[in-house]
Design a protein around this motif. Structure first.
Motif, PDB file in Angstrom:
ATOM      1  N   HIS A   4       1.340   1.179  11.367  1.00 51.67           N
ATOM      2  CA  HIS A   4       0.716   0.894  10.066  1.00 51.67           C
ATOM      3  C   HIS A   4       1.216  -0.442   9.513  1.00 51.67           C
ATOM      4  N   VAL A   5       0.353  -1.100   8.722  1.00 49.03           N
ATOM      5  CA  VAL A   5       0.712  -2.436   8.211  1.00 49.03           C
ATOM      6  C   VAL A   5       1.147  -2.392   6.734  1.00 49.03           C
ATOM      7  N   HIS A  28      -5.964  -4.209  11.802  1.00 44.11           N
ATOM      8  CA  HIS A  28      -5.491  -2.844  11.554  1.00 44.11           C
ATOM      9  C   HIS A  28      -6.254  -2.207  10.403  1.00 44.11           C
ATOM     10  N   CYS A  32      -7.826   1.440  10.452  1.00 42.03           N
ATOM     11  CA  CYS A  32      -7.000   2.520   9.880  1.00 42.03           C
ATOM     12  C   CYS A  32      -7.398   2.818   8.440  1.00 42.03           C
ATOM     13  N   CYS A  35      -4.299   2.822   5.813  1.00 38.11           N
ATOM     14  CA  CYS A  35      -3.870   1.527   5.325  1.00 38.11           C
ATOM     15  C   CYS A  35      -4.941   0.886   4.445  1.00 38.11           C
TER      16      CYS A  35
HETATM   17 ZN   LIG Z   1      -2.478   2.092   9.275  1.00 31.32          ZN
END
Ligand SMILES: [Zn+2]
Length: 206
Positions: A4-5, A28, A32, A35
């Protein structure tokens, strides 16, 4: 899926990310949902903070200190004897009023007695009532002995009393006791005022 960022989202929104890291966060976020949701809530928060007026959200240091000062207790609690003294001090005017009422009552009674004496009515009754006016005399002496100027007033009253005859002494004594009580009351008022000034000054500097 990559890591995850979340740690980079703040920097991403502030436009601080460059090159490979920026690309990585963008990719990402496209994949995702977690996120993406985090990113959107950060954006909403940033918008809210921008809309809120700065002056109201941030407290200037001076104002902060003043507000803390207002929340603190005014003075440390006083010991019992001191508050008892304070109460006694505040009751002084009540005591003076009582003394005044007493003097007035005594003069009314002695005035009736004197009139009775002058009219030659019931010599015994008048003689019984007269000690009351003697009490008033000693009260005035007691009050007037508390200060040089007060005793002057008392002596003047007593002298006029001797000259003035039955009608004169009652009026003079009444006036003298009123003057004494008035003087005591005014000196109490003056010291009360002085104390108040002192309190408000120490309150300002503290
Ligand atoms: Zn993520």
């Amino acid at each position: 899926m990559n890591e995850h960022v979340t740690p980079w989202l703040n920097a991403y929104h502030d436009g601080e990310l460059r090159g490979r890291r920026l690309q990585q966060v963008k990719e990402h976020l496209a994949l995702c949902a977690t996120c993406r949701a985090e990113s959107e809530s950060l954006q909403t928060l940033a918008a809210l903070l921008q809309d809120a007026p700065v002056a109201e959200t941030l407290t200037p240091p001076d104002r902060f200190v003043a507000q803390v000062g207002l929340r603190l207790p005014r003075r440390p609690t006083q010991p019992a004897w001191k508050s008892a003294l304070e109460t006694g001090w505040r009751l002084v005017p009540v005591g003076l009023l009582g003394a005044w009422a007493f003097v007035q009552a005594v003069f009314i009674v002695s005035g009736v007695a004197l009139r009775a004496l002058q009219m030659g009515l019931g010599g015994d009754a008048a003689a019984q009532l007269l000690p009351a006016s003697q009490q008033a005399l000693s009260l005035t002496e007691l009050l007037s002995s508390s200060g040089a100027s007060l005793s002057d007033v008392g002596q003047t009253a007593l002298r006029l009393l001797g000259d003035g005859g039955p009608l004169g002494w009652g009026v003079m004594l009444n006036l003298a006791s009123l003057a004494v009580i008035g003087l005591l009351y005014w000196s109490w008022l003056a010291s009360w005022w002085a104390r108040r000034q002192h309190h408000s000054e120490s309150g300002r500097t503290a």
